[in-house]
Design a protein around this motif. Sequence first.
Motif, PDB file in Angstrom:
ATOM      1  N   VAL A   1       9.854   6.673 -12.121  1.00  0.00           N
ATOM      2  CA  VAL A   1      10.993   5.988 -11.193  1.00  0.00           C
ATOM      3  C   VAL A   1      11.508   7.352 -10.721  1.00  0.00           C
ATOM      4  CG1 VAL A   1      13.052   4.821 -10.839  1.00  0.00           C
ATOM      5  CG2 VAL A   1      11.105   4.174 -12.537  1.00  0.00           C
ATOM      6  N   LYS A   2      12.032   8.498 -11.034  1.00  0.00           N
ATOM      7  CA  LYS A   2      12.759   9.798 -10.689  1.00  0.00           C
ATOM      8  C   LYS A   2      11.879  10.138  -9.565  1.00  0.00           C
ATOM      9  CE  LYS A   2      15.052  13.992 -11.638  1.00  0.00           C
ATOM     10  NZ  LYS A   2      15.387  15.083 -12.669  1.00  0.00           N
ATOM     11  N   ARG A   3      10.599  10.425  -9.684  1.00  0.00           N
ATOM     12  CA  ARG A   3       9.569  10.894  -8.705  1.00  0.00           C
ATOM     13  C   ARG A   3       9.497  10.112  -7.634  1.00  0.00           C
ATOM     14  NH1 ARG A   3       7.669  15.825  -9.415  1.00  0.00           N
ATOM     15  NH2 ARG A   3       7.707  17.092 -11.274  1.00  0.00           N
ATOM     16  N   PHE A   4       9.271   8.794  -7.919  1.00  0.00           N
ATOM     17  CA  PHE A   4       8.945   7.937  -7.136  1.00  0.00           C
ATOM     18  C   PHE A   4      10.246   7.903  -6.000  1.00  0.00           C
ATOM     19  CE2 PHE A   4       9.696   3.240  -5.427  1.00  0.00           C
ATOM     20  CZ  PHE A   4       8.606   3.174  -5.114  1.00  0.00           C
ATOM     21  N   ILE A   5      11.375   7.774  -6.518  1.00  0.00           N
ATOM     22  CA  ILE A   5      12.871   7.903  -5.648  1.00  0.00           C
ATOM     23  C   ILE A   5      12.654   9.148  -4.620  1.00  0.00           C
ATOM     24  CG2 ILE A   5      15.198   7.807  -5.463  1.00  0.00           C
ATOM     25  CD1 ILE A   5      15.067   5.836  -7.623  1.00  0.00           C
ATOM     26  N   ALA A   6      12.220  10.213  -5.547  1.00  0.00           N
ATOM     27  CA  ALA A   6      12.318  11.514  -4.454  1.00  0.00           C
ATOM     28  C   ALA A   6      11.411  11.353  -3.466  1.00  0.00           C
ATOM     29  CB  ALA A   6      11.912  12.615  -5.683  1.00  0.00           C
ATOM     30  N   LEU A   7      10.268  10.941  -3.585  1.00  0.00           N
ATOM     31  CA  LEU A   7       9.318  10.718  -2.543  1.00  0.00           C
ATOM     32  C   LEU A   7       9.928   9.795  -1.292  1.00  0.00           C
ATOM     33  CD1 LEU A   7       5.732   9.909  -4.359  1.00  0.00           C
ATOM     34  CD2 LEU A   7       6.610  11.922  -3.097  1.00  0.00           C
ATOM     35  N   HIS A   8      10.425   8.876  -1.549  1.00  0.00           N
ATOM     36  CA  HIS A   8      11.486   8.326  -0.606  1.00  0.00           C
ATOM     37  C   HIS A   8      12.234   9.292   0.116  1.00  0.00           C
ATOM     38  CE1 HIS A   8      14.377   6.076   2.006  1.00  0.00           C
ATOM     39  NE2 HIS A   8      15.196   6.485   1.006  1.00  0.00           N
TER      40      HIS A   8
ATOM     41  N   GLN B   1       0.974  -1.162  -0.010  1.00  0.00           N
ATOM     42  CA  GLN B   1      -0.061  -0.173   0.119  1.00  0.00           C
ATOM     43  C   GLN B   1       1.086   1.421   0.039  1.00  0.00           C
ATOM     44  OE1 GLN B   1      -2.992  -0.155   3.102  1.00  0.00           O
ATOM     45  NE2 GLN B   1      -3.986  -1.819   2.274  1.00  0.00           N
ATOM     46  N   ILE B   2       1.626   1.252   0.619  1.00  0.00           N
ATOM     47  CA  ILE B   2       2.755   2.548   0.909  1.00  0.00           C
ATOM     48  C   ILE B   2       3.386   2.593  -0.410  1.00  0.00           C
ATOM     49  CG2 ILE B   2       4.787   3.633   1.827  1.00  0.00           C
ATOM     50  CD1 ILE B   2       4.010   2.235   4.753  1.00  0.00           C
ATOM     51  N   LEU B   3       4.149   1.666  -1.062  1.00  0.00           N
ATOM     52  CA  LEU B   3       4.898   1.980  -2.241  1.00  0.00           C
ATOM     53  C   LEU B   3       3.814   2.208  -3.369  1.00  0.00           C
ATOM     54  CD1 LEU B   3       7.269  -1.010  -2.394  1.00  0.00           C
ATOM     55  CD2 LEU B   3       7.488   1.299  -1.476  1.00  0.00           C
ATOM     56  N   SER B   4       2.699   1.538  -3.218  1.00  0.00           N
ATOM     57  CA  SER B   4       1.844   1.827  -4.513  1.00  0.00           C
ATOM     58  C   SER B   4       1.379   3.445  -4.302  1.00  0.00           C
ATOM     59  CB  SER B   4       0.643   0.939  -4.321  1.00  0.00           C
ATOM     60  OG  SER B   4       0.812  -0.288  -4.772  1.00  0.00           O
ATOM     61  N   LYS B   5       0.870   3.823  -3.141  1.00  0.00           N
ATOM     62  CA  LYS B   5       0.526   5.114  -2.969  1.00  0.00           C
ATOM     63  C   LYS B   5       1.499   6.326  -3.509  1.00  0.00           C
ATOM     64  CE  LYS B   5      -2.043   8.509  -1.511  1.00  0.00           C
ATOM     65  NZ  LYS B   5      -3.407   8.880  -2.426  1.00  0.00           N
ATOM     66  N   GLN B   6       2.911   5.840  -3.211  1.00  0.00           N
ATOM     67  CA  GLN B   6       3.784   6.633  -3.623  1.00  0.00           C
ATOM     68  C   GLN B   6       4.021   6.532  -5.169  1.00  0.00           C
ATOM     69  OE1 GLN B   6       7.710   4.824  -1.755  1.00  0.00           O
ATOM     70  NE2 GLN B   6       7.910   7.104  -1.016  1.00  0.00           N
ATOM     71  N   LEU B   7       3.925   5.477  -5.815  1.00  0.00           N
ATOM     72  CA  LEU B   7       3.757   5.303  -7.381  1.00  0.00           C
ATOM     73  C   LEU B   7       2.655   5.834  -7.818  1.00  0.00           C
ATOM     74  CD1 LEU B   7       5.747   4.058  -9.193  1.00  0.00           C
ATOM     75  CD2 LEU B   7       4.365   1.887  -9.080  1.00  0.00           C
TER      76      LEU B   7
END
Length: 262
Positions: A248-255, A128-134
């Motif tokens: 992917v760039k934005r996904f990693i930036a959220l982390h 759920q957390i990863l999918s929300k980030q994605l």
Amino acid sequence: MNFHPVRLGIISALREEQTGLIEIMQDVVTTTRGMRDYVSGRLWGIECVCVLSRIGKVAAAATTATLIEKFGVSHILFTGVAGAADSRLRVGDIVVARQLVQHDMNAEPLFPRYEIPLTGLSHFYSDQILSKQLLNAAEEFIRTDFHSAIADYDKQRFRLLQPLVYEGLIASGDEFIAHDEQLRKITDRLQDVLAVEMEGAAVAQVCFEFGIPFAIVRTISDSANEDSPVDFVQFLEKIAAHYAYSIVKRFIALHQSERALT
């Protein structure tokens, strides 16, 4: 608060779907195993391993298991393309998997249709957390980057207007769906399915069995019927590659900002 170190495995089925990522990776080490190149390094401050799985469920499952067992990834992200299974979806839309099912799994009468034997499950839920980030990363890409990332000529060529982002069920199987009759056989039984492809549910099953959080994003490349774009390779190069790189760039930036991959 203490955070566990992250090592993100990034899987795509085809070379074009990872264009740009490996080129900007830092401290690169390439390891060949099982006829695949696993490229380890750092992407935007995160330890990553990028790999092309090739096409199909067996290929995807073998790649996923190797990422986990041999390269010690802590999370897995799959990026790629898919055919639309819902009439609302258009070429260029994005689907983030909430859950995945193998539409060609049928061990009846020993087990119910679609159920993976000895798991008790037919549908595998993404983290759920990863999918929300994605989902957030995909929405931000469409809102902020889409118009500059995709050339006007290519927008017109593939009839991309204002793409939308969806979240829901993705169905996987070892069959390229290119005809209405094929698609109807799937959607008559799985009426909530948004997209069809050939790897995601296998990745999901392996991640479930190993206890690894995962997320899957797909760019709609065709309508899974006779009206699909003729030049699939051009779509991969001109559209899907830019989508995957930016998401992917934005996904990693959220982390990096939220420290959510824990």
